[in-house]
Design a protein around this motif. Structure first.
Motif, short mmCIF file in Angstrom:
data_model
loop_
_atom_site.label_atom_id
_atom_site.label_comp_id
_atom_site.label_asym_id
_atom_site.label_seq_id
_atom_site.Cartn_x
_atom_site.Cartn_y
_atom_site.Cartn_z
N VAL A 18 53.42 -14.46 31.99
CA VAL A 18 54.76 -15.06 31.94
C VAL A 18 55.17 -15.19 30.47
O VAL A 18 54.39 -15.69 29.65
CB VAL A 18 54.79 -16.43 32.63
N ILE A 19 56.37 -14.75 30.17
CA ILE A 19 56.96 -14.89 28.84
C ILE A 19 58.08 -15.91 28.94
O ILE A 19 58.99 -15.79 29.77
CB ILE A 19 57.51 -13.53 28.33
N LEU B 234 57.60 -3.28 28.50
CA LEU B 234 56.22 -3.58 28.84
C LEU B 234 55.87 -3.22 30.27
O LEU B 234 54.70 -3.30 30.65
CB LEU B 234 55.94 -5.07 28.61
N GLY B 235 56.84 -2.85 31.07
CA GLY B 235 56.58 -2.53 32.46
C GLY B 235 56.33 -3.75 33.32
O GLY B 235 55.64 -3.65 34.34
N LEU B 236 56.87 -4.89 32.94
CA LEU B 236 56.69 -6.13 33.68
C LEU B 236 57.90 -6.39 34.56
O LEU B 236 59.03 -6.02 34.21
CB LEU B 236 56.50 -7.31 32.71
N PRO B 237 57.70 -7.05 35.69
CA PRO B 237 58.86 -7.42 36.52
C PRO B 237 59.65 -8.55 35.86
O PRO B 237 59.14 -9.29 35.01
CB PRO B 237 58.22 -7.88 37.84
N LEU B 238 60.89 -8.68 36.27
CA LEU B 238 61.72 -9.75 35.70
C LEU B 238 61.22 -11.13 36.10
O LEU B 238 61.58 -12.12 35.45
CB LEU B 238 63.17 -9.57 36.15
N SER B 239 60.37 -11.20 37.12
CA SER B 239 59.79 -12.50 37.47
C SER B 239 58.81 -12.97 36.42
O SER B 239 58.43 -14.16 36.41
CB SER B 239 59.10 -12.40 38.83
N SER B 240 58.40 -12.08 35.51
CA SER B 240 57.51 -12.49 34.43
C SER B 240 58.28 -13.16 33.29
O SER B 240 57.66 -13.62 32.32
CB SER B 240 56.75 -11.27 33.87
N LEU B 241 59.58 -13.22 33.38
CA LEU B 241 60.41 -13.84 32.36
C LEU B 241 60.90 -15.19 32.86
O LEU B 241 61.49 -15.29 33.93
CB LEU B 241 61.61 -12.94 32.02
N CYS B 242 60.65 -16.23 32.08
CA CYS B 242 61.08 -17.58 32.42
C CYS B 242 62.00 -18.10 31.32
O CYS B 242 61.59 -18.19 30.15
CB CYS B 242 59.86 -18.50 32.58
N THR B 243 63.22 -18.43 31.69
CA THR B 243 64.20 -18.95 30.75
C THR B 243 64.20 -20.48 30.83
O THR B 243 64.45 -21.06 31.89
CB THR B 243 65.60 -18.41 31.06
N LEU C 194 49.73 -16.53 34.39
CA LEU C 194 49.14 -16.74 33.07
C LEU C 194 50.25 -16.90 32.04
O LEU C 194 50.97 -15.94 31.74
CB LEU C 194 48.24 -15.56 32.69
N PRO C 195 50.43 -18.11 31.46
CA PRO C 195 51.40 -18.26 30.36
C PRO C 195 50.96 -17.42 29.16
O PRO C 195 49.85 -17.61 28.64
CB PRO C 195 51.35 -19.76 30.06
#
Length: 810
Positions: free
Chosen positions: A175-176, A194-203, A234-235
């Motif tokens: 998670v970013i 990075l090939g990560l889903p948008l669910s890995s982004l937390c605003t 994982l943060p």
């Protein structure tokens, strides 16, 4: 720079390269001095085939010059920006040429040279920005450094990522975290690369309880991290701001660093306030950025250096992981990216770099001091500089509260100044009453006025570099960020003073426009033929549309006629001698067939404006209606004329007889016995649509003087304007006693003075009636009598003035 090459011993190739670059820059920058007509004829805009024999350097530079300065009149700001770069800009450009030249050296010499350049530049930057034991990555895209840092963290947190790849991320999703005040699109760009889903982004939302509205909410971030860990995520990394892109506010970096250390997260910081780390005095909120894991510096706009790379400083102990993430490279050519920056830093020196950053910070403080004196201007921030009271004797709670406010103000003070016109808030604060509650319509109107204010200031003071920014809570504001623009535009203290003066000049216009909008709406509502159009995004007096008085069942025809009337109305309004601006409004606006009225001054007579618009609209509609009926009227008139001509021909035949109609016989009969025809002339009246006799015209020909055409419809108020006074202007409050009545009185006094003055000798003869001439002078004999009068009636037929023969109507 040529003299320096001659004074020291330099490799002839390098010296020649420097001279050629200087000569090329001189040609390209001085190209605007050539004759524009000649350059226009020599320009080749259409691409052609590549010439087989090639061209020399002079012709190629001429082509580049034409492409650069072809639209000089439309792009003066970019040309001025290139001129203000100066010698340090030439050094940066020379670095790119040297990098290409150095790349042809043998590998060993190239390795030694690039290692020295890279180590020197990294050491200078780490010491300059207080970042100890750091490494540097130089990149063209300012987002690329953060991207490589994310890969480094992934390699560090996932041991087998280099061999297992995305399978490692599937079991424990990283998670970013980023602030809601970060620049738009940054998180999405990272996930895509990075090939990560948008669910890995937390605003993370910004703080709404205490402090700035643009700071990350630390307590909420803590809860979000715990929730993600409980769900098996994982943060990974937190992106913080030392100067948000919009308002320039700094997050609580000290608290965020503690939170990241608690959850083993990587802290990356970016923002314009990082430039202040080079100053002797650094605020505590920005100083905390020196403890972060990585930071991105954009030295190009800070120092006014063109084409220099951005730098990401980071700390990591494993060079193999840095190499796997792309932060280090085994290719010596890639290390030459630091060469332009290496040359520029040496040219400016430590003092020159610090002076440029200090100058930009002083410009912000100078403008902030001007803004505190403006009652109708507010700055973006919870605590105003003038709102912090001094520490005085009192209770312990009062002293602690004052200290807390001072600390908050110190942390929120930024080189970025964001201000906004807010007349309603200022008035409520001055009166001592509670702050007024804003409706959505009030917010939209103020946003439109602030956008107009920003556009005007950017146009009047282009060296200031102000622009418009939309903030979530404040709305549309004007932003002054000298760290990003001063070095490039060459902003000086005088430019800031001029900006403050222009701002002070525009405030009365904003206040009067905001006050007169409601009056304009009421006047339009009380005027019959006009419709008020509610357009809150228009920065002006208002929007109005003229409506036709007659009913039209066909909607398409009605819209076409309405568009025609309002377009002519707009054209006539633009021709008036007034200070108001009339336009069609935004190009892609929702409302059509409207007249948009611009900003208004305090002495504007709104009632006169509305009355004038309605009067001109009625005149246009009447003229349009007359033209529409013209075809029908003419057709009916022609049919009636044909019937009367046929009747007149029959009467002539009955009166003269058949023999007189024969060509030869008729001429002989007319010679022996002339016949006086009784057929009268006819005229066609377009206004009435009828065919009338010309007899009344000749009987009143002595009184037939040309009528004066009706004047253009005007307001009754405009008839008594003082000399030099423009339309729609009235006297201010200080001279209300000599408004319209006094102007009328002045006109009457002038007329009385003219009547009392004795007539000149030449005018007295004109006023007296001339005696009627004697019969001999009129060319008549004394015995003509009725015969003379009868000949006078037939005179128009003899001289061909206005009498028309019946056949002429054909």
């Amino acid at each position: 720079m040529d003299t320096s090459f001659q004074q020291i011993m330099v490799d002839p190739t390098l010296a020649e390269m420097g001279k050629n670059l200087n000569e090329a820059m001189r040609i390209l920058e001085d190209g605007h001095r050539e004759d524009k007509e000649k350059r226009r004829h020599s320009r080749k805009d259409i691409p052609g085939p590549l010439q087989g024999s090639g061209q020399d350097v002079a012709h190629i530079l001429q082509l580049v010059q034409n492409l650069m300065h072809g639209n000089e009149d439309e792009d003066l700001q970019s040309h001025r920006r290139m001129q203000n770069v100066g010698e340090q800009g030439h050094m940066a450009l020379l670095g790119h040429s040297l990098a290409a030249y150095i790349s042809v050296l043998d590998k060993e010499r190239l390795r030694k040279l690039t290692t020295r350049i890279l180590s020197d530049t990294t050491l200078w930057l780490c010491r300059l920005f207080r970042y100890e034991n750091g490494s540097a990555y130089y990149h063209e895209d300012d987002r690329e450094g953060l991207l490589k840092v994310c890969r480094l963290v992934i390699h560090s947190r996932f041991d087998d990522y280099s061999t297992e790849g995305f399978n490692m991320l599937y079991n424990k999703q990283p998670v970013i975290y980023q602030s809601a005040a970060c620049r738009s699109g940054l998180g999405q760009h990272l996930c895509n690369q990075l090939g990560l889903p948008l669910s890995s982004l937390c605003t993370v939302p910004c703080n709404t309880m205490f402090g700035s509205q643009h700071q990350m909410d630390v307590a909420l971030l803590d809860r979000l991290i715990k929730d993600d860990m409980d769900s098996g995520k994982l943060p990974l990394l937190l992106i913080a701001n030392a100067g948000t892109p919009a308002a320039g506010h700094t997050d609580k970096l000290g608290r965020l660093k503690e939170l990241c250390a608690q959850y083993s997260m990587w802290l990356h910081v970016e923002g314009v306030n990082l430039a202040t780390l080079a100053l002797a005095y650094v605020k505590s909120s920005v100083m905390a950025a020196t403890k972060c894991d990585s930071m991105t510096l954009t030295l190009g706009p800070w120092l006014g250096l063109p084409a220099v790379p951005a730098v990401t400083l980071y700390r990591h102990e494993d060079p193999s992981l840095s190499l796997a993430a792309g932060l280090n490279s085994s290719q010596s050519v890639e290390k030459l990216r630091a060469l332009p920056l290496w040359l520029s830093l040496q040219y400016l020196g430590h003092d020159g770099i610090v002076e440029r950053i200090r100058h930009a910070s002083q410009l912000s403080q100078r403008l902030l001091d001007h803004l505190t004196k403006q009652t109708s201007i507010t700055t973006a921030g919870p605590v105003a500089r003038s709102g912090v009271p001094p520490v005085t004797t009192g209770s312990l709670g009062d002293i602690l509260g004052t200290l807390i406010l001072s600390i908050v103000e110190d942390d929120l003070n930024s080189p970025v100044v964001v201000f906004r016109f807010a007349q309603t808030v200022a008035n409520s604060a001055q009166s001592g009453g509670p702050p007024e509650t804003f409706h959505s319509s009030d917010r939209e109107i103020l946003d439109a006025l602030n956008r107009w204010l920003g556009e005007q200031l950017a146009l009047l003071v282009p060296a200031s570099g102000v622009d418009i920014v939309d903030l979530e809570d404040e709305g549309s504001c004007v932003r002054f960020s000298p760290l990003m623009t001063a070095a490039v535009l060459g902003t000086k203290d005088e430019d800031v003073d001029t900006l403050a003066e222009r701002l002070q000049e525009k405030i009365p216009v904003l206040i009067s426009t905001l006050r007169l909008r409601e009056e304009f709406r009421e006047e339009v509502h009380h005027t019959a033929a006009l419709t008020y159009i509610e357009d809150l995004s228009w920065p002006g007096l208002g929007t109005v549309r003229y409506e036709m008085s007659r009913e039209e069942p066909d909607e398409s025809k009605r819209q076409a006629e309405l568009e025609k009337i309002n377009s002519v109305l707009l054209k006539k309004l633009k021709e008036l001698d007034s200070d108001l601006t009339f336009s069609t409004g935004p190009e892609f606006g929702p409302e059509k067939n409207c007249v948009y009225i611009g900003m208004a001054t305090e002495d504007l007579d709104v009632a006169e404006v509305v009355e004038m618009i309605a009067a001109i609209g009625r005149e246009i509609e009447e003229n349009s209606r007359l033209l529409e009926n013209m075809t029908e009227v003419v057709c009916k008139g022609i049919l009636e004329a044909e019937l009367q001509l046929q009747k007149a021909t029959e009467e002539k035949l009955m009166e003269e007889g058949v023999l007189r109609q024969l060509p030869v016989v008729g001429s002989v009969l007319n010679w022996f016995s002339p016949v006086q025809s009784s057929v009268k002339g006819r005229t066609f009246n377009l206004t009435a649509g009828s065919v009338d006799s010309t007899e009344p015209t000749y009987s009143m020909k002595a009184q037939s003087t040309g009528e004066t055409p009706p004047p253009t419809p005007t307001s009754a108020r405009t008839k008594h304007r003082l000399p030099g006074q423009k339309l729609f202007r009235r006297s201010l409050a200080s001279s209300d006693c000599v408004s319209e009545t006094s102007s009328v009185g002045q006109v009457e006094e002038l007329e009385k003075e003219e009547l009392r003055e004795p007539a000149p000798e030449g005018r007295e003869a004109d006023v007296q009636k001339e005696p009627e001439p004697e019969p001999e002078q009129r060319g008549e004999t004394p015995g003509e009598g009725e015969g003379g009068e009868q000949e006078g009636k037939r005179e128009p037929e003899v001289e061909g003035r206005e009498t028309e023969h019946p056949d002429s109507l054909r």
